[in-house]
Design a protein around this motif. Sequence first.
Motif, PDB file in Angstrom:
ATOM      1  N   LEU A 191      39.065 -35.447  -0.625  1.00 41.34           N
ATOM      2  CA  LEU A 191      40.264 -36.119  -1.513  1.00 41.34           C
ATOM      3  C   LEU A 191      39.777 -36.927  -2.837  1.00 41.34           C
ATOM      4  CD1 LEU A 191      43.219 -36.883  -1.412  1.00 41.34           C
ATOM      5  CD2 LEU A 191      42.640 -39.151  -0.291  1.00 41.34           C
ATOM      6  N   LEU A 192      38.792 -37.546  -2.818  1.00 41.26           N
ATOM      7  CA  LEU A 192      37.971 -38.044  -3.999  1.00 41.26           C
ATOM      8  C   LEU A 192      37.686 -36.954  -4.979  1.00 41.26           C
ATOM      9  CD1 LEU A 192      35.856 -40.760  -2.447  1.00 41.26           C
ATOM     10  CD2 LEU A 192      37.985 -41.154  -3.680  1.00 41.26           C
ATOM     11  N   ALA A 193      37.057 -35.998  -4.570  1.00 44.24           N
ATOM     12  CA  ALA A 193      36.654 -34.860  -5.266  1.00 44.24           C
ATOM     13  C   ALA A 193      37.994 -34.313  -6.056  1.00 44.24           C
ATOM     14  CB  ALA A 193      35.972 -33.518  -4.396  1.00 44.24           C
ATOM     15  N   THR A 194      39.091 -34.022  -5.449  1.00 45.71           N
ATOM     16  CA  THR A 194      40.308 -33.699  -5.789  1.00 45.71           C
ATOM     17  C   THR A 194      40.807 -34.413  -7.239  1.00 45.71           C
ATOM     18  OG1 THR A 194      40.803 -32.396  -3.910  1.00 45.71           O
ATOM     19  CG2 THR A 194      42.802 -32.663  -5.327  1.00 45.71           C
ATOM     20  N   ALA A 195      40.967 -35.850  -6.600  1.00 44.09           N
ATOM     21  CA  ALA A 195      41.319 -36.825  -7.834  1.00 44.09           C
ATOM     22  C   ALA A 195      40.377 -36.923  -8.903  1.00 44.09           C
ATOM     23  CB  ALA A 195      41.185 -38.164  -6.915  1.00 44.09           C
ATOM     24  N   HIS A 196      39.173 -36.687  -8.732  1.00 46.76           N
ATOM     25  CA  HIS A 196      38.025 -36.828  -9.880  1.00 46.76           C
ATOM     26  C   HIS A 196      38.580 -35.711 -10.626  1.00 46.76           C
ATOM     27  CE1 HIS A 196      34.532 -37.388 -12.264  1.00 46.76           C
ATOM     28  NE2 HIS A 196      34.090 -36.429 -11.895  1.00 46.76           N
ATOM     29  N   ALA A 197      38.699 -34.469 -10.111  1.00 43.62           N
ATOM     30  CA  ALA A 197      38.740 -33.061 -10.966  1.00 43.62           C
ATOM     31  C   ALA A 197      40.217 -33.354 -11.628  1.00 43.62           C
ATOM     32  CB  ALA A 197      38.989 -31.884  -9.968  1.00 43.62           C
ATOM     33  N   ASP A 198      40.932 -34.102 -11.024  1.00 46.19           N
ATOM     34  CA  ASP A 198      42.446 -33.919 -11.704  1.00 46.19           C
ATOM     35  C   ASP A 198      42.441 -35.313 -12.792  1.00 46.19           C
ATOM     36  OD1 ASP A 198      43.137 -31.770 -10.392  1.00 46.19           O
ATOM     37  OD2 ASP A 198      44.656 -32.875  -8.941  1.00 46.19           O
ATOM     38  N   GLY A 199      41.416 -35.932 -12.873  1.00 50.71           N
ATOM     39  CA  GLY A 199      41.421 -37.226 -14.044  1.00 50.71           C
ATOM     40  C   GLY A 199      42.113 -38.510 -13.393  1.00 50.71           C
ATOM     41  N   ILE A 200      42.224 -38.638 -12.045  1.00 53.79           N
ATOM     42  CA  ILE A 200      43.010 -39.601 -11.543  1.00 53.79           C
ATOM     43  C   ILE A 200      41.900 -40.801 -11.163  1.00 53.79           C
ATOM     44  CG2 ILE A 200      44.174 -40.233  -9.275  1.00 53.79           C
ATOM     45  CD1 ILE A 200      45.423 -37.626  -9.207  1.00 53.79           C
ATOM     46  N   SER A 201      42.706 -41.998 -11.411  1.00 58.04           N
ATOM     47  CA  SER A 201      41.641 -43.190 -10.747  1.00 58.04           C
ATOM     48  C   SER A 201      42.095 -43.314  -9.360  1.00 58.04           C
ATOM     49  CB  SER A 201      42.230 -44.316 -11.747  1.00 58.04           C
ATOM     50  OG  SER A 201      41.890 -44.315 -13.025  1.00 58.04           O
ATOM     51  N   LEU A 202      41.068 -43.069  -8.528  1.00 65.74           N
ATOM     52  CA  LEU A 202      41.024 -43.414  -6.951  1.00 65.74           C
ATOM     53  C   LEU A 202      39.832 -43.833  -6.543  1.00 65.74           C
ATOM     54  CD1 LEU A 202      42.389 -42.972  -4.403  1.00 65.74           C
ATOM     55  CD2 LEU A 202      41.489 -40.793  -4.297  1.00 65.74           C
ATOM     56  N   ASP A 203      39.665 -45.252  -6.191  1.00 63.63           N
ATOM     57  CA  ASP A 203      38.675 -45.674  -5.581  1.00 63.63           C
ATOM     58  C   ASP A 203      38.812 -46.395  -4.155  1.00 63.63           C
ATOM     59  OD1 ASP A 203      37.262 -45.803  -7.830  1.00 63.63           O
ATOM     60  OD2 ASP A 203      38.098 -47.583  -8.718  1.00 63.63           O
ATOM     61  N   VAL A 204      38.101 -45.988  -3.294  1.00 60.73           N
ATOM     62  CA  VAL A 204      38.207 -46.355  -1.799  1.00 60.73           C
ATOM     63  C   VAL A 204      37.088 -47.237  -1.528  1.00 60.73           C
ATOM     64  CG1 VAL A 204      38.399 -45.386   0.409  1.00 60.73           C
ATOM     65  CG2 VAL A 204      39.430 -44.236  -1.465  1.00 60.73           C
ATOM     66  N   ALA A 205      36.993 -48.365  -1.064  1.00 60.04           N
ATOM     67  CA  ALA A 205      36.154 -49.268  -0.402  1.00 60.04           C
ATOM     68  C   ALA A 205      36.262 -49.801   0.613  1.00 60.04           C
ATOM     69  CB  ALA A 205      35.932 -50.419  -1.432  1.00 60.04           C
ATOM     70  N   ASN A 206      35.062 -49.843   1.517  1.00 61.04           N
ATOM     71  CA  ASN A 206      35.154 -50.555   2.745  1.00 61.04           C
ATOM     72  C   ASN A 206      33.884 -51.154   3.232  1.00 61.04           C
ATOM     73  OD1 ASN A 206      36.907 -48.406   4.194  1.00 61.04           O
ATOM     74  ND2 ASN A 206      35.243 -47.063   3.099  1.00 61.04           N
ATOM     75  N   ALA A 207      34.359 -52.619   3.917  1.00 61.64           N
ATOM     76  CA  ALA A 207      33.204 -53.674   4.123  1.00 61.64           C
ATOM     77  C   ALA A 207      33.334 -54.203   5.644  1.00 61.64           C
ATOM     78  CB  ALA A 207      33.322 -54.491   2.905  1.00 61.64           C
ATOM     79  N   ILE A 208      32.269 -54.815   6.000  1.00 61.71           N
ATOM     80  CA  ILE A 208      32.380 -55.301   7.309  1.00 61.71           C
ATOM     81  C   ILE A 208      31.589 -56.727   6.977  1.00 61.71           C
ATOM     82  CG2 ILE A 208      31.857 -55.409   9.779  1.00 61.71           C
ATOM     83  CD1 ILE A 208      31.915 -52.278   9.553  1.00 61.71           C
ATOM     84  N   TRP A 209      32.210 -57.902   7.649  1.00 59.45           N
ATOM     85  CA  TRP A 209      31.763 -59.145   7.663  1.00 59.45           C
ATOM     86  C   TRP A 209      31.548 -59.445   9.226  1.00 59.45           C
ATOM     87  CZ3 TRP A 209      35.264 -57.657   4.639  1.00 59.45           C
ATOM     88  CH2 TRP A 209      35.028 -57.513   3.070  1.00 59.45           C
ATOM     89  N   LEU A 210      30.316 -60.233   9.614  1.00 57.21           N
ATOM     90  CA  LEU A 210      29.898 -60.142  10.996  1.00 57.21           C
ATOM     91  C   LEU A 210      29.637 -61.682  11.228  1.00 57.21           C
ATOM     92  CD1 LEU A 210      27.627 -57.363  11.594  1.00 57.21           C
ATOM     93  CD2 LEU A 210      29.760 -57.496  12.767  1.00 57.21           C
ATOM     94  N   GLN A 211      30.144 -62.365  12.389  1.00 54.68           N
ATOM     95  CA  GLN A 211      29.707 -63.664  12.527  1.00 54.68           C
ATOM     96  C   GLN A 211      28.296 -63.852  12.725  1.00 54.68           C
ATOM     97  OE1 GLN A 211      31.117 -66.767  12.663  1.00 54.68           O
ATOM     98  NE2 GLN A 211      29.436 -67.589  13.084  1.00 54.68           N
ATOM     99  N   LYS A 212      27.422 -64.841  12.236  1.00 54.72           N
ATOM    100  CA  LYS A 212      26.196 -64.902  12.244  1.00 54.72           C
ATOM    101  C   LYS A 212      25.588 -65.290  13.761  1.00 54.72           C
ATOM    102  CE  LYS A 212      25.275 -66.697   7.749  1.00 54.72           C
ATOM    103  NZ  LYS A 212      24.487 -68.025   6.850  1.00 54.72           N
ATOM    104  N   GLY A 213      24.653 -64.541  14.133  1.00 57.59           N
ATOM    105  CA  GLY A 213      24.158 -64.943  15.520  1.00 57.59           C
ATOM    106  C   GLY A 213      24.958 -64.037  16.410  1.00 57.59           C
ATOM    107  N   LEU A 214      25.654 -63.031  16.097  1.00 59.49           N
ATOM    108  CA  LEU A 214      26.572 -62.159  17.091  1.00 59.49           C
ATOM    109  C   LEU A 214      25.672 -60.638  17.234  1.00 59.49           C
ATOM    110  CD1 LEU A 214      29.320 -61.133  18.448  1.00 59.49           C
ATOM    111  CD2 LEU A 214      29.512 -59.851  16.001  1.00 59.49           C
ATOM    112  N   PRO A 215      25.502 -60.729  18.478  1.00 62.65           N
ATOM    113  CA  PRO A 215      24.880 -59.279  18.983  1.00 62.65           C
ATOM    114  C   PRO A 215      25.440 -58.206  18.363  1.00 62.65           C
ATOM    115  CG  PRO A 215      24.860 -60.766  20.853  1.00 62.65           C
ATOM    116  CD  PRO A 215      25.805 -61.365  19.885  1.00 62.65           C
ATOM    117  N   PHE A 216      24.944 -57.401  17.859  1.00 66.30           N
ATOM    118  CA  PHE A 216      25.805 -56.157  17.165  1.00 66.30           C
ATOM    119  C   PHE A 216      25.045 -54.751  17.745  1.00 66.30           C
ATOM    120  CE2 PHE A 216      22.913 -57.722  13.790  1.00 66.30           C
ATOM    121  CZ  PHE A 216      22.376 -56.662  13.417  1.00 66.30           C
TER     122      PHE A 216
END
Length: 254
Positions: free
Chosen positions: A155-180
């Motif tokens: 999807l990002l490659a198609t958008a880039h080829a068509d000159g479209i502004s498409l940004d996708v971002a992901n992130a995670i925040w965890l409680q300090k001291g939490l086993p993960f």
Amino acid sequence: MSGHVSHRLTQPGLRRAGILSTLVVAILATACSNTTSLPSASTSVTPSPAQTAHPSATPTPEPFNLLAGITVTPGDETAAAEASNTLTVDVLHQLELSKPNANFVDSAYSVATALAMLELGAKGDTQTQIAAVMHAAGVTPEQQAAAWKQFDASLLATAHADGISLDVANAIWLQKGLPFDAAFLNTLSTNFASPSSLVDFNGNPQAAAALINRWVSAATHGIIPPVVTASQVQPAKLVLADAIYFDAHWMNQF
């Protein structure tokens, strides 16, 4: 915006669709893992200035990538796109029930991406329910996430080829001291470009909420205002966010 892009997303000379920014924030009040062999960052280490603001939750030893060795076929990618389209219709039905006769622009792409990420850390009934919502019964969480990784790239490659502004971002925040589960966090970082940071939801919810809101604003080019409050994140153990910034022409002007 459809979840399955098989044609060009834009045509010259058409009226711009404007800016579409979507955000999915999943706030979990319980830990994703009961693993105790991989504790969070030690408090005895003096952090750098950058780490003081939002230290990384990724452990020093390189953990296992849950998607390693999984091959995604064109059929797998198409199935993920079609499942996203079906989920979009499901969401549209719920929107119609909440506001009959109203007009909606609906895409479940962001929702589906967040769910695909969360499913990797889910087990039992939770994993089964996420798969059902995703219309992916019979597909393992690893296969589902791998298909979504490839679909995102296409999807990002198609958008880039068509000159479209498409940004996708992901992130995670965890409680300090939490086993993960280090493999879970590494898999999201490696395959979904999703960094993980340690915060103190319980002891300093104002700072945690401010950090999340700053990330949201940056990821959506300042379009989306603050989305969480200190009271909302205080009981949380994990917050996962997916944000999309999209700016293009309408394919068919109306």
